[in-house]
Design a protein around this motif. Structure first.
Motif, PDB file in Angstrom:
ATOM      1  N   GLN A  35      54.252 -58.647 -32.315  1.00 47.29           N
ATOM      2  CA  GLN A  35      54.166 -58.767 -33.780  1.00 47.29           C
ATOM      3  C   GLN A  35      53.610 -57.495 -34.403  1.00 47.29           C
ATOM      4  N   ASN A  39      56.282 -54.818 -34.509  1.00 47.35           N
ATOM      5  CA  ASN A  39      57.509 -55.241 -35.206  1.00 47.35           C
ATOM      6  C   ASN A  39      58.663 -55.516 -34.230  1.00 47.35           C
ATOM      7  N   GLU A  78      60.994 -58.813 -35.189  1.00 41.74           N
ATOM      8  CA  GLU A  78      61.961 -58.602 -36.275  1.00 41.74           C
ATOM      9  C   GLU A  78      63.085 -57.673 -35.843  1.00 41.74           C
ATOM     10  N   ASP A  79      62.754 -56.613 -35.129  1.00 41.11           N
ATOM     11  CA  ASP A  79      63.783 -55.663 -34.706  1.00 41.11           C
ATOM     12  C   ASP A  79      64.697 -56.262 -33.634  1.00 41.11           C
TER      13      ASP A  79
END
Length: 331
Positions: free
Chosen positions: A284, A287, A290-291
């Motif tokens: 988290q 990132n 999300e990626d």
């Protein structure tokens, strides 16, 4: 996204034909694990795509049923052997054949599935509607898919002791281990329909991209999915020290201290739920979650873009709907 009426119909047809397979009562040590495996609640993604590959090439999908069953049997054969190599206790939320019986039984029953897969393909060799070249193309796709899966599995095993695996190498590995069979599923359906080689190449590409997305998504779900829905414990890949899209991306981005911590957790055969929380927290912060979602979307979109080269049909709508469903899956 809700399952469509056609998808339900095709899935029911696949299950019906799997239930009709000639699996004798004896020797029970050989065939009981086969019945058990095929009776587990699988997604049947690959045989479904075989039928769709035939339909999108303008042939009645029922003609592709033997090929669809051969692909599903090949897939389950690989799973039985994978569970032995991974020493996996569960499969699809139930005890694996390796756990319920033993490794010798899992090997033998997997081999029986492989033989049964070939017997399904004999339909096209014996049928008067298929010439030598058509039958050869069908067999070539099946055998190339099986070979690529083995190559992918070999790379996966090699990566266990390789400390510097790159994302590009990982993608190459899953192109074999996961994507090759999804690619082959679509292509063999097209081959049953008598499609030209250029069309088969398009189907292979669509399947390859969907397969890459599917595996990266599996890596992601291992970290974020509800374990009861996913059928596996949360962070199982982390506890087992597996190199996944997420761990490799994290290792590329993290600082020296984080790198040492992540590598220690992955190497420790006593990692626990607390370690899983630590790694997911790292994901988290960097990132990664999300990626990874974006990577899944990218590969699925490439598959969608190549589907646009096919004429509009109910089966084209069906596969687009199916991919949209896979993109949003939670397990």
């Amino acid at each position: 996204m809700k399952i469509t009426e056609r998808q339900q119909k095709l899935s029911d047809l696949i299950d019906e034909k799997l239930a009709e397979l000639n699996l004798p009562d004896e020797p029970s040590l050989l065939y009981d694990p086969v019945r058990y495996t095929l009776g587990l609640a699988g997604k049947r993604v690959r045989p479904y795509l075989t039928l769709i590959g035939c339909g999108i090439c303008n042939r009645k999908v029922e003609e592709a049923l033997p090929a669809a069953l051969s692909i599903e049997l090949l897939h389950n054969f690989t799973l039985l052997h994978d569970d032995i190599m991974d020493r996996a206790d569960t499969r699809r939320g139930a005890p694996s054949v390796f756990k319920k019986w033993n490794s010798n039984t899992a090997i033998l029953s997997g081999d029986a599935m492989y033989a049964k897969a070939f017997k399904q393909l004999q339909y096209y060799g014996h049928s008067d509607f298929y010439g030598k070249n058509e039958y050869r193309t069908i067999l070539d796709i099946f055998l190339n898919s099986a070979e690529r899966v083995c190559e992918g599995q070999a790379y996966d095993l090699m990566f266990e002791s390789q400390s510097d695996v790159r994302i590009e190498e990982y993608i190459q590995m899953i192109e074999g281990k996961t994507a090759a069979l999804i690619s082959g599923a679509l292509a063999i359906g097209g081959a049953v329909a008598g499609a030209e080689e250029a069309t088969l190449d398009e189907l292979r590409f669509v399947g390859k991209k969907a397969g890459i997305a599917f595996q990266i998504q599996d890596d992601l779900l291992d970290a974020i999915a509800d374990p009861e829905k996913f059928g596996k414990k949360r962070g199982g890949d982390i506890i087992e020290g597996k190199k996944t899209y997420l761990t490799l991306l994290a290792l590329e981005r993290c600082n020296i201290q984080q790198q040492k911590q992540l590598q220690k957790i992955l190497a420790d055969d006593k990692s626990n739920a607390s370690d899983v929380d630590t790694v997911i927290g790292m994901y988290q912060d960097l990132n990664i979650i999300e990626d990874t979602k974006n990577a899944v979307q990218y590969h699925y979109q490439e598959a969608m873009d190549h589907l646009e080269r096919f004429d509009d049909s109910e089966y084209k709508k069906e596969i687009i709907n199916f991919f949209n469903h896979l993109i949003s899956r939670e397990y």
